[in-house]
Scaffold this active site. Structure first.
Site, mmCIF file in Angstrom:
data_model
loop_
_atom_site.group_PDB
_atom_site.id
_atom_site.type_symbol
_atom_site.label_atom_id
_atom_site.label_comp_id
_atom_site.label_asym_id
_atom_site.label_seq_id
_atom_site.Cartn_x
_atom_site.Cartn_y
_atom_site.Cartn_z
ATOM 1 N N HIS A 70 0.810 -1.217 0.000
ATOM 2 C CA HIS A 70 0.000 0.000 0.000
ATOM 3 C C HIS A 70 0.846 1.272 0.000
ATOM 4 O O HIS A 70 0.309 2.378 -0.005
ATOM 5 C CB HIS A 70 -0.925 0.014 1.227
ATOM 6 C CG HIS A 70 -0.198 0.288 2.491
ATOM 7 N ND1 HIS A 70 0.647 -0.637 3.072
ATOM 8 C CD2 HIS A 70 -0.150 1.399 3.257
ATOM 9 C CE1 HIS A 70 1.173 -0.107 4.164
ATOM 10 N NE2 HIS A 70 0.707 1.117 4.298
ATOM 11 N N HIS A 85 2.031 6.973 0.154
ATOM 12 C CA HIS A 85 1.134 6.128 0.953
ATOM 13 C C HIS A 85 -0.214 6.082 0.242
ATOM 14 O O HIS A 85 -1.001 7.024 0.330
ATOM 15 C CB HIS A 85 0.989 6.710 2.359
ATOM 16 C CG HIS A 85 0.354 5.771 3.325
ATOM 17 N ND1 HIS A 85 -0.995 5.518 3.330
ATOM 18 C CD2 HIS A 85 0.898 5.016 4.299
ATOM 19 C CE1 HIS A 85 -1.262 4.646 4.294
ATOM 20 N NE2 HIS A 85 -0.137 4.327 4.893
#
Length: 165
Positions: A70, A85
């Site tokens: 992620h 992120h």
């Protein structure tokens, strides 16, 4: 000529960090997560992505790709440590919806694909707002200027400029 092989590469004094994904650019202060909007991890900016193609925003080296895929950490040529992120609360997806195209230690160039993400899946399970953070911004002797642009084009729109402090 052979002597140059062992000389340490000089870091550039400044770099331009381009948008890693197409989408709407928002100030970090507007990210609905205190870890990011209170700059606990560092200076930065965020993008609400319009697609799932996440590209390298700088030339550098991959220093982190968690198992959950992620996020990705990049050491830029000027020494800035950049964290992309993808989404908020996306670590809970345990890698579902993400496909890493790079691994730790890889050298990357601006515009190179880092991660392919299933944005629809992520939207259904989390928030897609993607912070782009300089994790060593407090102690690396650089100043960062964020763009005023409202829309970013991956690999093209300069979103952060770093200069020597």
């Amino acid at each position: 000529m052979a002597l140059n092989l062992f000389k340490k590469k000089k870091q550039p004094a400044s770099i331009e960090i381009v948008a890693p994904v197409n989408g709407d650019i928002i100030p970090l202060e507007e990210v609905p997560d205190p870890v990011f909007n209170q700059k606990m991890m560092g200076e930065g900016i965020a993008i609400t992505p319009s697609d799932g193609h996440f590209l390298s925003p700088v030339n550098g080296k991959i220093i982190q790709v968690p198992d959950t895929k992620h996020a990705v950490g990049i050491l830029a040529e000027d020494g800035s440590e950049i964290l992309i992120h993808i989404g908020l609360e996306t670590v809970a997806l345990k890698g579902e919806g993400f496909e890493a195209k790079v691994k730790e230690g890889d050298e990357v160039s601006v515009g190179q694909v880092l991660i392919e993400a299933d944005l629809e899946y992520i939207r259904d399970h989390a928030d897609t707002v993607t912070p782009i953070i300089i994790t060593n911004s407090q102690n690396n002797g650089k100043e960062y200027r964020m763009t005023d642009a409202k829309i970013g084009t991956a690999g093209e729109t300069v979103i952060i400029t770093s200069t020597e402090a």
